[in-house]
Design a protein around this motif. Structure first.
Motif, PDB file in Angstrom:
ATOM      1  N   LYS A  41       5.271   7.542  -8.333  1.00  8.45           N
ATOM      2  CA  LYS A  41       4.188   7.265  -7.377  1.00  8.45           C
ATOM      3  C   LYS A  41       4.404   5.913  -6.698  1.00  8.45           C
ATOM      4  N   ASP A  47       4.296  11.208  -1.441  1.00  7.33           N
ATOM      5  CA  ASP A  47       3.129  10.474  -0.936  1.00  7.33           C
ATOM      6  C   ASP A  47       2.633  11.026   0.410  1.00  7.33           C
ATOM      7  N   CYS A  50      -0.772  12.734   0.327  1.00 11.63           N
ATOM      8  CA  CYS A  50      -2.023  11.983   0.225  1.00 11.63           C
ATOM      9  C   CYS A  50      -2.701  11.959   1.600  1.00 11.63           C
ATOM     10  N   LEU A  62      -8.365   7.308  -0.277  1.00 13.74           N
ATOM     11  CA  LEU A  62      -7.112   8.066  -0.197  1.00 13.74           C
ATOM     12  C   LEU A  62      -7.130   9.153  -1.262  1.00 13.74           C
ATOM     13  N   ASP A  63      -7.092  10.387  -0.856  1.00 12.45           N
ATOM     14  CA  ASP A  63      -7.102  11.531  -1.780  1.00 12.45           C
ATOM     15  C   ASP A  63      -5.666  11.977  -2.043  1.00 12.45           C
ATOM     16  N   CYS A  64      -5.206  11.751  -3.283  1.00 13.38           N
ATOM     17  CA  CYS A  64      -3.821  12.104  -3.651  1.00 13.38           C
ATOM     18  C   CYS A  64      -3.782  13.260  -4.642  1.00 13.38           C
ATOM     19  N   SER A  65      -4.794  14.103  -4.631  1.00 15.13           N
ATOM     20  CA  SER A  65      -4.830  15.225  -5.570  1.00 15.13           C
ATOM     21  C   SER A  65      -3.676  16.199  -5.310  1.00 15.13           C
ATOM     22  N   GLN A  67      -0.722  15.355  -4.230  1.00 15.40           N
ATOM     23  CA  GLN A  67       0.449  14.703  -4.803  1.00 15.40           C
ATOM     24  C   GLN A  67       0.496  14.923  -6.316  1.00 15.40           C
ATOM     25  N   ASP A  68      -0.653  14.753  -6.990  1.00 12.55           N
ATOM     26  CA  ASP A  68      -0.733  14.985  -8.437  1.00 12.55           C
ATOM     27  C   ASP A  68      -0.368  16.424  -8.787  1.00 12.55           C
TER      28      ASP A  68
END
Length: 489
Positions: A41, A47, A50, A62-65, A67-68
């Protein structure tokens, strides 16, 4: 001649120690995924997934769900491949021997580390084949090392579980990479170093392993690697011919008592089927926990980066204890080796009976671990980490040790590979669980955790099944002995 055999004893010691180091530093590093994700990350892998989102109070976040989810998919596929290809590896190991299997595993492992070394945020997709190659190469290294237990007779199960514990502890290598990365050394440099270390694996393959496999029970004159001359071996064989004859008679007697089952009979047996279920349900719980640890900690810490890093470090440090915990399971299974067996009881029956306690304790720890992992308390996670590594060490060490005592050794590679493949297919449910939590349950994993905890209860059937099987064998033996005792009267 004594010098020759003293060198063989030294070689066995070196084989054991270097095998332990190999499993500890390379074989199971994929399971240190939580530490590697932190680094990935930071380097911007995936990225671009995101996106900006609006919070409850109208603030921008910042929504990185996504990416997860993508990183979780990388681990899901890699952990699946870690087990799924084991059946092919087992057949290769059984049919072509140690050298071919190890060279194949080393090639996979090296390709994987090189792919990570030359990947970047723009080539994030390389993580999919790279981590899968590392996982496949690692499990082959473990499989070929477990046979080293055959060199140590009465401590066979202890050695097998110790190596599996080292496999679990190797996940801490990614923690080391994380710490080194934070000190300024690049991810590329770390993985290039791992690639260079493959030279050591190749040297072990040719100098400290046989071309085929290590037999069990071990013949008196057994040698392997670059050993003494055939002439000296022949002389030694002549000197100990009487002892060999006695040994062969004992082995033949044992073989006559224990009619070896075919591979089909082993696979369709009640013991094997319940063992598959036992491994699969517990392993699924562990995989889901590891694969979702980073987003779970993000949720429990409200996204505080320092706290997330602290808990990830704590989790990785506990993984080092796997190599210390695993031998306890082996000692439990080997505890009857030096005790006199009941009249008429074979060594296999004694070993099988010893495995009941090991299987039950592993199931009990899995239940406790699942309950702790399902409890959304941040401070409780320290205990969760401890019980997780203890349970994981017992799980994989007990799996290999049980297969080695419950079924003929000639089928070990195939049976081990098949059970890991079936459990890998079952483990694909982890991604379905992750998607379910995200889409249907709106990020709350409570109901999924409760369901998995209930599924864990299936694992308790296996030790009960083995116990009933051992009691049935004892009853049959008693019935056979009763007519004989009446005849004597």
């Amino acid at each position: 001649m004594p010098d020759c055999w003293s060198r063989l004893r030294v070689r066995r010691g070196l084989t054991f120690i270097t095998g332990l180091v190999e499993c500890l530093c390379f074989a199971g590093i994929i399971f240190g995924w939580a530490s590697l994700v932190f680094v990935l990350k930071k380097d911007g892998y995936f990225d671009y997934l995101c996106v900006n989102s609006t919070g409850i109070n109208g603030s921008q976040a910042l929504d990185c769900s996504e990416q997860d989810e993508q990183l979780s998919l990388v681990f899901t596929i890699a952990s699946f491949m870690n087990n799924f290809v084991t059946v092919a590896s087992g057949f290769i190991f059984d049919h072509f021997g140690t050298t071919v299997a190890r060279l194949l595993g080393i090639a996979f492992h090296t390709m994987g580390t090189l792919m990570v070394a030359f990947s970047n945020s723009a080539l994030s997709v390389l993580l999919f084949p790279a981590l899968s190659f590392i996982a496949v190469g690692g499990i082959i290294l473990l499989m070929t090392n477990m046979q080293v237990g055959n060199l140590f007779g009465t401590r066979r199960s202890t050695i097998i579980t110790l190596y599996n514990g080292a496999f679990d502890s190797s996940s801490a290598l990614f923690l080391l990479i994380k710490l080194v990365y934070e000190s300024g050394i690049s991810l590329r440099a770390c993985f290039l170093f791992l690639s260079i270390c493959s030279v050591l694996h190749v040297l072990r393959t040719f100098f400290l392993f046989p071309r085929t496999f290590i037999p069990y029970p071990l013949p008196d004159n057994y040698t392997y690697g670059l050993s003494c001359s055939n002439l000296n071996i022949a002389k030694h064989s002549t000197n100990v011919s009487s002892r060999q004859t006695t040994k062969s008679e004992q082995v033949s007697s044992n073989a006559a008592e224990k009619t070896e089952k075919t591979l089909r009979e082993c696979v369709l047996s009640r013991l094997y089927i319940w063992h598959v279920i036992w491994l699969s349900v517990i392993q699924l719980r562990h995989y889901l926990f590891i694969g979702t640890l980073n987003p779970t900690l993000q949720k429990l810490t409200d996204g505080e980066p320092t706290l997330v890093s602290q808990f990830i470090n704590a989790f990785a440090f506990t993984q080092l204890c796997g190599v210390l915990c695993a031998p306890w399971n082996g000692l439990i299974m080997d505890r009857n080796k030096h005790k006199s067996r009941a009249e008429g009881m074979s060594e296999q029956e004694s070993d099988l009976n010893s495995s009941v306690l090991s299987l039950f304790l592993t199931s009990l720890m899995a239940l406790v671990f699942s309950i702790c992992a399902a409890t959304p308390l941040l401070s409780l996670q320290y205990f969760t980490f401890i019980i997780q590594v203890l349970n994981r060490s017992f799980l994989y060490g007990g799996n290999a040790a049980f297969l080695s005592v419950a079924f003929p050794s000639c089928h070990f590679g195939k049976l081990y590979g098949l059970i890991m493949t079936i459990s890998a297919i079952f483990s694909l449910l982890q991604y379905a669980c992750f998607a379910l939590v995200k889409s249907v349950l709106h990020g709350d994993p409570l109901y999924v955790n409760i369901a998995l905890t209930l599924v864990i209860l299936l694992a308790f059937i296996h030790p009960l099944s083995v116990f009933l099987h051992c009691r049935s064998l004892a009853s049959q033996r008693a019935n056979r002995q009763l007519p004989n005792s009446r005849q004597l009267l």
